[in-house]
Structure formats: C-alpha cells, structure tokens
Design a protein around this motif. Structure first.
Motif, short mmCIF file in Angstrom:
data_model
loop_
_atom_site.label_atom_id
_atom_site.label_comp_id
_atom_site.label_asym_id
_atom_site.label_seq_id
_atom_site.Cartn_x
_atom_site.Cartn_y
_atom_site.Cartn_z
N LEU A 111 0.83 -1.19 0.00
CA LEU A 111 0.00 0.00 0.00
C LEU A 111 0.87 1.25 0.00
N LEU A 112 0.44 2.24 -0.74
CA LEU A 112 1.15 3.52 -0.85
C LEU A 112 0.25 4.62 -0.28
N GLN A 113 0.81 5.40 0.66
CA GLN A 113 0.00 6.40 1.36
C GLN A 113 0.62 7.79 1.25
N CYS A 114 -0.25 8.77 1.10
CA CYS A 114 0.17 10.17 1.05
C CYS A 114 -0.63 10.95 2.09
N GLU A 115 0.07 11.80 2.85
CA GLU A 115 -0.57 12.61 3.88
C GLU A 115 0.01 14.01 3.89
N VAL A 116 -0.82 14.98 4.24
CA VAL A 116 -0.36 16.36 4.40
C VAL A 116 -1.32 17.07 5.34
N ASN A 117 -0.76 17.86 6.25
CA ASN A 117 -1.57 18.68 7.16
C ASN A 117 -1.87 20.02 6.49
N VAL A 118 -3.13 20.40 6.51
CA VAL A 118 -3.54 21.68 5.91
C VAL A 118 -4.51 22.38 6.86
N THR A 119 -4.53 23.70 6.79
CA THR A 119 -5.54 24.43 7.55
C THR A 119 -6.87 24.34 6.81
N GLN A 120 -7.94 24.48 7.54
CA GLN A 120 -9.26 24.27 6.97
C GLN A 120 -9.62 25.38 5.98
N GLY A 121 -10.20 24.94 4.86
CA GLY A 121 -10.60 25.88 3.83
C GLY A 121 -11.14 25.13 2.63
N PRO A 122 -11.93 25.79 1.79
CA PRO A 122 -12.52 25.11 0.63
C PRO A 122 -11.55 24.96 -0.52
N GLY A 123 -11.76 23.92 -1.32
CA GLY A 123 -11.04 23.78 -2.58
C GLY A 123 -9.78 22.98 -2.55
N LEU A 124 -9.29 22.56 -1.38
CA LEU A 124 -8.05 21.77 -1.33
C LEU A 124 -8.38 20.30 -1.56
N VAL A 125 -7.68 19.68 -2.52
CA VAL A 125 -7.91 18.28 -2.88
C VAL A 125 -6.57 17.56 -2.97
N LEU A 126 -6.49 16.38 -2.32
CA LEU A 126 -5.29 15.55 -2.37
C LEU A 126 -5.57 14.37 -3.30
N SER A 127 -4.65 14.11 -4.24
CA SER A 127 -4.85 13.04 -5.22
C SER A 127 -3.54 12.32 -5.48
N ILE A 128 -3.64 11.01 -5.79
CA ILE A 128 -2.48 10.21 -6.18
C ILE A 128 -2.69 9.73 -7.62
N PHE A 129 -1.65 9.88 -8.44
CA PHE A 129 -1.69 9.43 -9.82
C PHE A 129 -0.61 8.38 -10.05
N HIS A 130 -0.93 7.39 -10.89
CA HIS A 130 0.05 6.38 -11.29
C HIS A 130 0.16 6.41 -12.81
N ASN A 131 1.34 6.81 -13.30
CA ASN A 131 1.56 6.93 -14.74
C ASN A 131 0.45 7.75 -15.41
N GLU A 132 0.18 8.94 -14.83
CA GLU A 132 -0.76 9.93 -15.35
C GLU A 132 -2.23 9.57 -15.12
N CYS A 133 -2.53 8.45 -14.47
CA CYS A 133 -3.91 8.06 -14.22
C CYS A 133 -4.18 8.01 -12.73
N LYS A 134 -5.44 8.17 -12.34
CA LYS A 134 -5.84 8.14 -10.93
C LYS A 134 -6.41 6.77 -10.61
N PRO A 135 -5.71 5.96 -9.80
CA PRO A 135 -6.22 4.63 -9.47
C PRO A 135 -7.28 4.67 -8.38
N GLN A 136 -7.94 3.53 -8.19
CA GLN A 136 -8.93 3.40 -7.12
C GLN A 136 -8.24 3.50 -5.76
N THR A 137 -8.81 4.28 -4.86
CA THR A 137 -8.21 4.44 -3.55
C THR A 137 -8.69 3.36 -2.60
N VAL A 138 -7.79 2.98 -1.67
CA VAL A 138 -8.15 2.06 -0.60
C VAL A 138 -8.76 2.83 0.55
N ASP A 139 -8.19 4.00 0.83
CA ASP A 139 -8.66 4.81 1.95
C ASP A 139 -8.42 6.27 1.61
#
Length: 299
Positions: A168-196
């Motif tokens: 499993l590969l995990q990405c995390e980042v702490n951010v202050t609350q606010g609209p519009g922030l989105v965290l995404s993981i891509f594999h070879n330019e595509c977005k795979p199905q997330t586990v969590d």
C-alpha cells in the motif's frame, strides 16, 4: 485501469473553480457598478487576491493595491491597516505578528500596500483585510478595504509505503481548513482506485486537518501525490517504484535469512547437503590417489 486521467481531473476542478468565482464576484461586481452609476462613491478600489496558500515556515507575499481613477488625486499619503478577521493587526503589528511583517514598497506615497508575512505558521490561517485611509483633493477622506484574502497553510507532505503493509502507498499532508483543497495520487498519469481517503481530524481545537489518501501498488512506474487548490497545483511528491524480480529476489531473501517454524517458533536452517557431499568426496579422492600410485609403482 485508472479511474480518471489527470487532464480530466483538471477539467472538473476548473469548472468548479469557475462556478465559485462567479458566485463570489457576482455580488461584488453588482455593487461596484451600482456605485459607479450612482456617483455616490469615488472611483477608489482596493484589490486583494481571494485565496493564497503558504508552506509552513516559508514567507508569504500578501498583495494589496490601491487603484485611483484619473479624476482622483491624493493630497496626503495613504494610511494602511492590515488586519486579521479576529481583529489582530498586522500593520502596525500586534504581538502575534511582531517582527514578522514587512512592507514590500517603503515609499509612503506608493499605491502598492502589499506585505510580506515571514515564517508562516499553521495558526496564521484565516482571512486578512487590507484597509486604506486616503485623503483626496477637496478634503474628502475615505477608508477603503478589499474583499479579503483567505490564507491556507500546508505542512510537509509524506508519501511512501505504509508501515504495516508494503503493498500500500499512502500520502498525507496537514492543511488548515478551507474550501477547494484536494489531495490526489496518480500512477503513470492516471488516478487509481483508492483504498482509503480521509479529510482528517476536524477537532476545532486543532489549527489543521490531515488529508490522507491510500492506494494499492499496481505495478512499477511513477506515482505522484498532488495537492491542488481548485485546478492549481500547490505541491507534489513523486515516488518511483520498481517491483522485485520474481524468483531471483525471493531466492536471495530465503537464503539470506533463516525461516521460522510456525509451530515451535525456533529458527530452522537448511540442511548443509553440499558439506556432506564434500566430506564424502575427500577420503574417496585420497583413496583413489593411493591406489593409482601403487599401480604405477608395481613391479
């Protein structure tokens, strides 16, 4: 198969941002036109960007520009009031911002009232207003303010294999609350199905939330974790993964480390068959050599 391409995600985020901009600025534009047409207010405006993002510990430029129409002339230098929406002053600064705020343009008559906020902290998130008092020809005085700038702060991004599962590969980042922030993981330019995927702890006592996304490893290649504000890329981290060669690496692991018996829990080492064969070959070789010598020297 990937769920979304990076281009498709950018299109979706762009549409959302476009709608938000129209909703945000529609009322402001109407009011601005009202004052222009009615003539009840001079053509003086204060411009601020609606949203800014800042990395934890870095410096942040907070733009503010005073615009005057050609008909308006200042007779005294404008007075600046940069404030947080909790009424804490940045210029002249309160204790919280002391020695952390500088004007970009030191000219008192400059219309550029932008500031630099140094060593940004998570607690610096929130909305900031740039207010300017101006005195015009004829003795007219006005205090104008911008629409405010929402500052969102993000911490260091962590991206790698999880401690409990190497698949499993995990990405995390702490951010202050606010609209519009989105965290995404891509594999070879595509977005795979997330586990969590989690938006983090929403405890009001914390000045931040943790954005987290986990995906399964699906072959080698480049994995990218990206933090976006609407369609704009804020920060990214890259993880290059090369899967182990089947058979070869597994053999090396088995011969390098003893296996453990599931029943006794005692380390069991492989039988030294090569050593047994070598011990048998040594006396046999010596015996054959003696027989050969005797046959050669036989009268």
């Amino acid at each position: 198969m990937c769920l979304y391409s990076r281009d498709m995600l950018k299109i979706i985020l762009s549409e959302l941002n476009h709608n938000l901009i129209w909703m945000k600025w529609g009322w402001t534009a109407w009011m601005f036109l009202y004052f222009m047409i009615s003539g009840t207010h001079p053509l003086i405006t204060v411009h601020q960007p609606p949203v800014l993002t800042a990395a934890l510990g870095e410096d942040l430029i907070m733009p503010c520009h005073l615009n005057l129409s050609n008909e308006e002339k200042m007779t005294a230098r404008p007075v600046l009031y940069w404030v947080h929406t909790d009424n804490e002053k940045l210029w002249v600064p309160s204790e919280r911002y002391k020695r952390r705020v500088d004007l970009l343009d030191s000219d008192p008559l400059s219309l550029n009232k932008s500031i630099r906020l140094k060593n940004v902290q998570l607690a610096d998130n929130g909305k900031y207003l740039c207010k300017v008092s101006v005195t015009m020809a004829g003795g007219k005085s006005f205090r104008m303010k911008g629409n405010g700038t929402l500052v969102m702060v993000y911490g260091n991004m962590t991206f790698g294999l999880t401690s409990h599962n190497d698949s499993l590969l995990q990405c995390e980042v702490n951010v202050t609350q606010g609209p519009g922030l989105v965290l995404s993981i891509f594999h070879n330019e595509c977005k795979p199905q997330t586990v969590d995927s989690a938006s983090g702890d929403t405890d009001a006592a914390l000045p931040y939330v943790t954005l987290s996304e986990t995906i399964p490893l699906r072959g080698g290649g480049k994995y990218e974790c990206q933090l976006h504000l609407n369609e704009n890329l804020i920060v990214e981290s890259i993880f290059n993964y090369t899967p182990p060669v089947a058979g070869k690496d597994e053999k090396n692991i088995l011969t390098a480390h003893p296996t453990t018996s599931p029943e006794s829990g005692v380390a069991v080492f492989p039988e030294p068959w090569f050593l047994y064969v070598a011990l048998l070959l040594v006396p046999t070789t010596i015996l054959l050599g003696l027989v050969t010598v005797l046959l050669i020297n036989r009268p």
